[in-house]
Design a protein around this motif. Structure first.
Motif, PDB file in Angstrom:
ATOM      1  N   UNK A  40      72.929  79.719  61.639  1.00  0.00           N
ATOM      2  CA  UNK A  40      74.356  79.948  61.368  1.00  0.00           C
ATOM      3  C   UNK A  40      75.238  79.021  62.205  1.00  0.00           C
ATOM      4  N   UNK A  41      76.086  78.275  61.529  1.00  0.00           N
ATOM      5  CA  UNK A  41      77.024  77.359  62.176  1.00  0.00           C
ATOM      6  C   UNK A  41      78.432  77.849  61.870  1.00  0.00           C
ATOM      7  N   UNK A  42      79.117  78.343  62.903  1.00  0.00           N
ATOM      8  CA  UNK A  42      80.380  79.046  62.680  1.00  0.00           C
ATOM      9  C   UNK A  42      81.621  78.200  62.935  1.00  0.00           C
ATOM     10  N   UNK A  43      81.514  77.219  63.822  1.00  0.00           N
ATOM     11  CA  UNK A  43      82.707  76.453  64.201  1.00  0.00           C
ATOM     12  C   UNK A  43      82.351  74.964  64.201  1.00  0.00           C
ATOM     13  N   UNK A  44      82.509  74.333  63.053  1.00  0.00           N
ATOM     14  CA  UNK A  44      82.126  72.932  62.907  1.00  0.00           C
ATOM     15  C   UNK A  44      83.312  72.097  62.437  1.00  0.00           C
ATOM     16  N   UNK A  45      83.299  70.828  62.809  1.00  0.00           N
ATOM     17  CA  UNK A  45      84.359  69.905  62.389  1.00  0.00           C
ATOM     18  C   UNK A  45      83.814  68.492  62.405  1.00  0.00           C
ATOM     19  N   UNK A  46      84.288  67.677  61.488  1.00  0.00           N
ATOM     20  CA  UNK A  46      83.945  66.254  61.447  1.00  0.00           C
ATOM     21  C   UNK A  46      85.237  65.458  61.303  1.00  0.00           C
ATOM     22  N   UNK A  47      85.381  64.450  62.146  1.00  0.00           N
ATOM     23  CA  UNK A  47      86.568  63.601  62.166  1.00  0.00           C
ATOM     24  C   UNK A  47      86.245  62.272  61.487  1.00  0.00           C
ATOM     25  N   UNK A  48      87.130  61.831  60.605  1.00  0.00           N
ATOM     26  CA  UNK A  48      86.948  60.565  59.899  1.00  0.00           C
ATOM     27  C   UNK A  48      88.088  59.619  60.274  1.00  0.00           C
ATOM     28  N   UNK A  49      87.749  58.358  60.476  1.00  0.00           N
ATOM     29  CA  UNK A  49      88.757  57.359  60.815  1.00  0.00           C
ATOM     30  C   UNK A  49      88.425  56.048  60.127  1.00  0.00           C
ATOM     31  N   UNK A  50      89.452  55.406  59.580  1.00  0.00           N
ATOM     32  CA  UNK A  50      89.294  54.102  58.951  1.00  0.00           C
ATOM     33  C   UNK A  50      90.084  53.056  59.710  1.00  0.00           C
ATOM     34  N   UNK A  51      90.169  51.873  59.133  1.00  0.00           N
ATOM     35  CA  UNK A  51      91.020  50.834  59.694  1.00  0.00           C
ATOM     36  C   UNK A  51      92.482  51.222  59.480  1.00  0.00           C
ATOM     37  N   UNK A  52      93.397  50.641  60.254  1.00  0.00           N
ATOM     38  CA  UNK A  52      94.815  51.006  60.102  1.00  0.00           C
ATOM     39  C   UNK A  52      95.338  50.873  58.677  1.00  0.00           C
ATOM     40  N   UNK A  53      94.843  49.872  57.934  1.00  0.00           N
ATOM     41  CA  UNK A  53      95.355  49.608  56.592  1.00  0.00           C
ATOM     42  C   UNK A  53      94.522  50.288  55.519  1.00  0.00           C
ATOM     43  N   UNK A  54      93.972  51.459  55.821  1.00  0.00           N
ATOM     44  CA  UNK A  54      93.122  52.138  54.858  1.00  0.00           C
ATOM     45  C   UNK A  54      93.475  53.616  54.704  1.00  0.00           C
ATOM     46  N   UNK A  55      93.305  54.117  53.476  1.00  0.00           N
ATOM     47  CA  UNK A  55      93.246  55.551  53.211  1.00  0.00           C
ATOM     48  C   UNK A  55      91.780  55.975  53.254  1.00  0.00           C
ATOM     49  N   UNK A  56      91.554  57.265  53.432  1.00  0.00           N
ATOM     50  CA  UNK A  56      90.206  57.821  53.388  1.00  0.00           C
ATOM     51  C   UNK A  56      90.089  58.752  52.194  1.00  0.00           C
ATOM     52  N   UNK A  57      89.029  58.580  51.422  1.00  0.00           N
ATOM     53  CA  UNK A  57      88.752  59.458  50.289  1.00  0.00           C
ATOM     54  C   UNK A  57      87.497  60.263  50.576  1.00  0.00           C
ATOM     55  N   UNK A  58      87.598  61.581  50.426  1.00  0.00           N
ATOM     56  CA  UNK A  58      86.480  62.493  50.613  1.00  0.00           C
ATOM     57  C   UNK A  58      86.108  63.060  49.246  1.00  0.00           C
ATOM     58  N   UNK A  59      84.871  62.825  48.839  1.00  0.00           N
ATOM     59  CA  UNK A  59      84.410  63.282  47.523  1.00  0.00           C
ATOM     60  C   UNK A  59      83.285  64.298  47.697  1.00  0.00           C
ATOM     61  N   UNK A  60      83.426  65.463  47.050  1.00  0.00           N
ATOM     62  CA  UNK A  60      82.371  66.474  47.076  1.00  0.00           C
ATOM     63  C   UNK A  60      81.280  66.091  46.075  1.00  0.00           C
ATOM     64  N   UNK A 117      85.674  73.002  42.501  1.00  0.00           N
ATOM     65  CA  UNK A 117      85.491  71.601  42.132  1.00  0.00           C
ATOM     66  C   UNK A 117      86.638  71.054  41.295  1.00  0.00           C
ATOM     67  N   UNK A 118      87.756  71.788  41.225  1.00  0.00           N
ATOM     68  CA  UNK A 118      88.915  71.264  40.504  1.00  0.00           C
ATOM     69  C   UNK A 118      89.483  70.046  41.220  1.00  0.00           C
ATOM     70  N   UNK A 119      89.189  69.923  42.514  1.00  0.00           N
ATOM     71  CA  UNK A 119      89.568  68.735  43.272  1.00  0.00           C
ATOM     72  C   UNK A 119      88.315  68.190  43.951  1.00  0.00           C
ATOM     73  N   UNK A 120      87.560  67.430  43.221  1.00  0.00           N
ATOM     74  CA  UNK A 120      86.316  66.883  43.767  1.00  0.00           C
ATOM     75  C   UNK A 120      86.589  65.771  44.769  1.00  0.00           C
ATOM     76  N   UNK A 121      87.719  65.065  44.609  1.00  0.00           N
ATOM     77  CA  UNK A 121      88.066  63.959  45.499  1.00  0.00           C
ATOM     78  C   UNK A 121      89.422  64.218  46.136  1.00  0.00           C
ATOM     79  N   UNK A 122      89.513  63.968  47.426  1.00  0.00           N
ATOM     80  CA  UNK A 122      90.740  64.189  48.185  1.00  0.00           C
ATOM     81  C   UNK A 122      91.033  62.927  48.980  1.00  0.00           C
ATOM     82  N   UNK A 123      92.242  62.416  48.851  1.00  0.00           N
ATOM     83  CA  UNK A 123      92.626  61.206  49.574  1.00  0.00           C
ATOM     84  C   UNK A 123      93.601  61.546  50.688  1.00  0.00           C
ATOM     85  N   UNK A 124      93.372  60.977  51.852  1.00  0.00           N
ATOM     86  CA  UNK A 124      94.254  61.206  52.986  1.00  0.00           C
ATOM     87  C   UNK A 124      95.547  60.420  52.815  1.00  0.00           C
TER      88      UNK A 124
END
Length: 322
Positions: free
Chosen positions: A77-97, A145-152
């Motif tokens: 059991x993993x109760x408190x987890x987090x992952x941080x994502x970072x790109x270059x200054x001139x980039x958006x990040x897209x997270x796809x399930x 899954x109505x939002x499979x992809x999320x852009x920062x």
């Protein structure tokens, strides 16, 4: 700053090897351990190695600065987890399930946050982000899954998750897209140069360097209209709709940091200040009536500069909160 918050900040700084320019080398070494060809090709050109989709397991507490596919599988059991994502200054990040297998009804969750948040401190701050804080969270269990992809909205994003049943988990693909006019940025490195441009938009933009640094502003353009310089206001920055401020603090949220300097009028530098805080921010406030631009360089302060500050430096304000 409380000892708990300081400890978590230091933990994040350890995770954010990218902020010292080391993350990419660590990731490439990790990949080379499994693929001898990469050990050779990593020393040649970066592009060929990145054409292949990078895959690895996601940790309960993680930091990623590379595109790829990442899988988390709970072994307990993993109760408190987090992952941080970072790109270059001139980039958006897209997270796809790609695949999600969690028990939403049993208390599991998987949430994306548009930006970074740590102990209630956010980047970008509520004042600088276009969305209310509540709308910056996207809960998989609510949207499915109505939002499979999320852009920062900027070059950083993160996920929170809880997976209680061993064997359950999820797979995400992280990609980056170009951002022509980056507004809110966390720098991956403690040294660099950047030009922040806000083209006729009523918004505030913050560039954050999570290190004590020397900031040198070489060019500032404010309030131009049809090539003509507007008249100076006698009310100072408080009476001007467009200005730049330098902020310093030991947390993540620019709105909770100390204003150290305000620049109300255009100039061609250089103007320099040493800021001995854990986090330094160059923040531009724009009325939307003009195109504003600021160019600056930054470098991490040496230990001797922190111990013996001189010249135009700010140190005591931040150190008094340690």
């Amino acid at each position: 700053m409380s000892s708990t918050f300081k400890l978590q900040c230091h933990f994040i700084l350890i995770l954010l090897m990218a902020l010292r320019g080391e993350s990419r080398h660590l990731e490439l070494r990790e990949r080379a351990d499994h693929d001898p060809f990469l050990r050779f090709s990593a020393n040649l050109k970066r592009e060929p190695a990145e054409e292949q989709l990078y895959r690895r397991a996601l940790r309960c507490l993680d930091m990623l600065s590379l595109q790829g596919q990442f899988t988390f599988t709970a072994n307990r059991p993993q109760l408190h987890c987090a992952a941080f994502f970072i790109g270059e200054p001139e980039e958006f990040i897209t997270i796809h399930y790609d695949l999600v297998s969690i028990d939403c009804q049993g208390g599991d969750f998987l949430k994306v946050f548009d930006g970074w948040i740590l102990k209630g401190e956010k980047f970008p701050s509520s004042q600088d982000h276009p969305l209310p804080t509540a709308e910056r969270y996207i809960d998989f269990c609510e949207s499915s899954l109505s939002r499979r992809s999320i852009r920062s909205s900027q070059n950083v994003a993160m996920i929170f998750f809880r997976v209680q049943k061993p064997g359950n988990g999820f797979t995400l693909t992280i990609k980056t897209k170009p951002n022509l006019f980056p507004c809110n940025v966390i720098s991956q490195t403690p040294n660099g140069r950047f030009t922040l441009v806000v083209p006729h938009q009523h918004r505030n933009c913050s560039f954050s360097v999570i290190y004590p640094v020397a900031i040198k502003i070489s060019d500032l353009t404010l309030g131009h209209l049809n090539g003509l310089q507007l008249k100076k206001s006698s009310a100072g920055c408080g009476g001007v709709g467009d200005f730049v401020e330098l902020l310093g603090g030991n947390g993540l949220d620019p709105s909770k940091m100390m204003p150290l300097a305000e620049l109300c009028y255009p100039f061609h530098g250089p103007a320099q200040m040493k800021i001995g805080c854990d986090n330094t921010v160059v923040r531009m406030v724009s009325s939307g009536k003009h195109t504003n631009r600021v160019t600056f360089e930054y470098r991490q302060l040496e230990p001797y500069e922190l111990e013996n500050p001189n010249g135009n430096s700010i140190r005591e304000l931040c150190l008094s909160h340690l």
